[in-house]
Motif scaffolding. Structure first.
Motif, PDB file in Angstrom:
ATOM      1  N   ASN A   1      19.635   4.000  -8.641  1.00 48.89           N
ATOM      2  CA  ASN A   1      20.875   3.401  -9.114  1.00 48.89           C
ATOM      3  C   ASN A   1      21.675   2.744  -7.987  1.00 48.89           C
ATOM      4  O   ASN A   1      22.769   2.242  -8.221  1.00 48.89           O
ATOM      5  CB  ASN A   1      21.752   4.453  -9.807  1.00 48.89           C
ATOM      6  N   GLY A   2      21.146   2.797  -6.760  1.00 49.01           N
ATOM      7  CA  GLY A   2      21.813   2.171  -5.625  1.00 49.01           C
ATOM      8  C   GLY A   2      22.850   3.046  -4.949  1.00 49.01           C
ATOM      9  O   GLY A   2      23.608   2.577  -4.104  1.00 49.01           O
ATOM     10  N   ASP A   3      22.905   4.334  -5.302  1.00 45.87           N
ATOM     11  CA  ASP A   3      23.872   5.249  -4.712  1.00 45.87           C
ATOM     12  C   ASP A   3      23.321   5.883  -3.434  1.00 45.87           C
ATOM     13  O   ASP A   3      22.115   5.907  -3.206  1.00 45.87           O
ATOM     14  CB  ASP A   3      24.223   6.370  -5.695  1.00 45.87           C
ATOM     15  N   LYS A   4      24.224   6.416  -2.615  1.00 48.54           N
ATOM     16  CA  LYS A   4      23.866   7.177  -1.422  1.00 48.54           C
ATOM     17  C   LYS A   4      23.889   8.651  -1.785  1.00 48.54           C
ATOM     18  O   LYS A   4      24.687   9.073  -2.626  1.00 48.54           O
ATOM     19  CB  LYS A   4      24.928   6.968  -0.342  1.00 48.54           C
ATOM     20  N   VAL A   5      23.046   9.440  -1.139  1.00 47.88           N
ATOM     21  CA  VAL A   5      23.061  10.891  -1.308  1.00 47.88           C
ATOM     22  C   VAL A   5      23.301  11.495   0.069  1.00 47.88           C
ATOM     23  O   VAL A   5      22.449  11.397   0.953  1.00 47.88           O
ATOM     24  CB  VAL A   5      21.729  11.415  -1.900  1.00 47.88           C
TER      25      VAL A   5
ATOM     26  N   GLU B   1      16.814   9.458  -8.670  1.00 50.79           N
ATOM     27  CA  GLU B   1      17.635   8.744  -9.661  1.00 50.79           C
ATOM     28  C   GLU B   1      18.851   8.092  -9.003  1.00 50.79           C
ATOM     29  O   GLU B   1      19.189   6.951  -9.298  1.00 50.79           O
ATOM     30  CB  GLU B   1      18.087   9.714 -10.749  1.00 50.79           C
ATOM     31  N   ALA B   2      19.493   8.810  -8.095  1.00 48.96           N
ATOM     32  CA  ALA B   2      20.661   8.256  -7.406  1.00 48.96           C
ATOM     33  C   ALA B   2      20.278   7.031  -6.576  1.00 48.96           C
ATOM     34  O   ALA B   2      20.978   6.011  -6.601  1.00 48.96           O
ATOM     35  CB  ALA B   2      21.304   9.314  -6.517  1.00 48.96           C
ATOM     36  N   LEU B   3      19.157   7.115  -5.858  1.00 50.87           N
ATOM     37  CA  LEU B   3      18.716   5.980  -5.041  1.00 50.87           C
ATOM     38  C   LEU B   3      18.317   4.801  -5.919  1.00 50.87           C
ATOM     39  O   LEU B   3      18.591   3.647  -5.587  1.00 50.87           O
ATOM     40  CB  LEU B   3      17.555   6.387  -4.132  1.00 50.87           C
TER      41      LEU B   3
ATOM     42  N   THR C   1      21.567  11.795   5.263  1.00 53.56           N
ATOM     43  CA  THR C   1      21.928  10.883   4.190  1.00 53.56           C
ATOM     44  C   THR C   1      20.716  10.085   3.747  1.00 53.56           C
ATOM     45  O   THR C   1      20.009   9.516   4.572  1.00 53.56           O
ATOM     46  CB  THR C   1      23.030   9.916   4.664  1.00 53.56           C
TER      47      THR C   1
ATOM     48  N   LYS D   1      13.832  -3.673  -1.455  1.00 52.70           N
ATOM     49  CA  LYS D   1      14.680  -2.526  -1.133  1.00 52.70           C
ATOM     50  C   LYS D   1      13.756  -1.380  -0.711  1.00 52.70           C
ATOM     51  O   LYS D   1      12.672  -1.229  -1.252  1.00 52.70           O
ATOM     52  CB  LYS D   1      15.505  -2.102  -2.338  1.00 52.70           C
TER      53      LYS D   1
ATOM     54  N   GLU E   1      19.623   6.781   1.588  1.00 52.62           N
ATOM     55  CA  GLU E   1      20.225   5.546   1.108  1.00 52.62           C
ATOM     56  C   GLU E   1      19.152   4.497   0.880  1.00 52.62           C
ATOM     57  O   GLU E   1      18.000   4.684   1.284  1.00 52.62           O
ATOM     58  CB  GLU E   1      21.266   5.030   2.099  1.00 52.62           C
TER      59      GLU E   1
END
Length: 91
Positions: free
Chosen positions: A38-42, A34-36, A49, A75, A51
């Protein structure tokens, strides 16, 4: 190691049931996905990491027909290993 093997290892190390370990692993995977999306890094300190990286437009070839074509930009998820993980692998 398969997902089942990973669930068994988590259950053994935490003393929880395989069902609970599976639920926890699924939750972690869903949160990272879900984070990826949304374009976020984990960033998991010491581990690495996750991304999303942009791939530009490029010329590619259809392997069946050998016809050249243009692949559109896209992407792609990427993982960069952290220092601790690299050291553990290189022991």
């Amino acid at each position: 190691m398969t997902k089942t093997d990973l669930i068994n290892t988590i259950a053994d190390k935490t003393g929880s049931s395989k069902k609970d370990a599976g639920i926890a692993l699924d939750a972690v995977i869903a949160a990272i996905t879900e984070a990826l999306a949304n374009g976020d890094k984990v960033a998991l300190t010491g581990f690495g990491t996750f991304e999303v990286r942009e791939r530009g437009e490029k010329t590619c070839m259809n392997p069946k027909t050998k016809e050249k074509m243009i692949c559109p930009p896209c992407k792609a998820p990427a993982f960069k290993a952290g220092k601790s993980l690299k050291e553990a692998v290189n022991k």
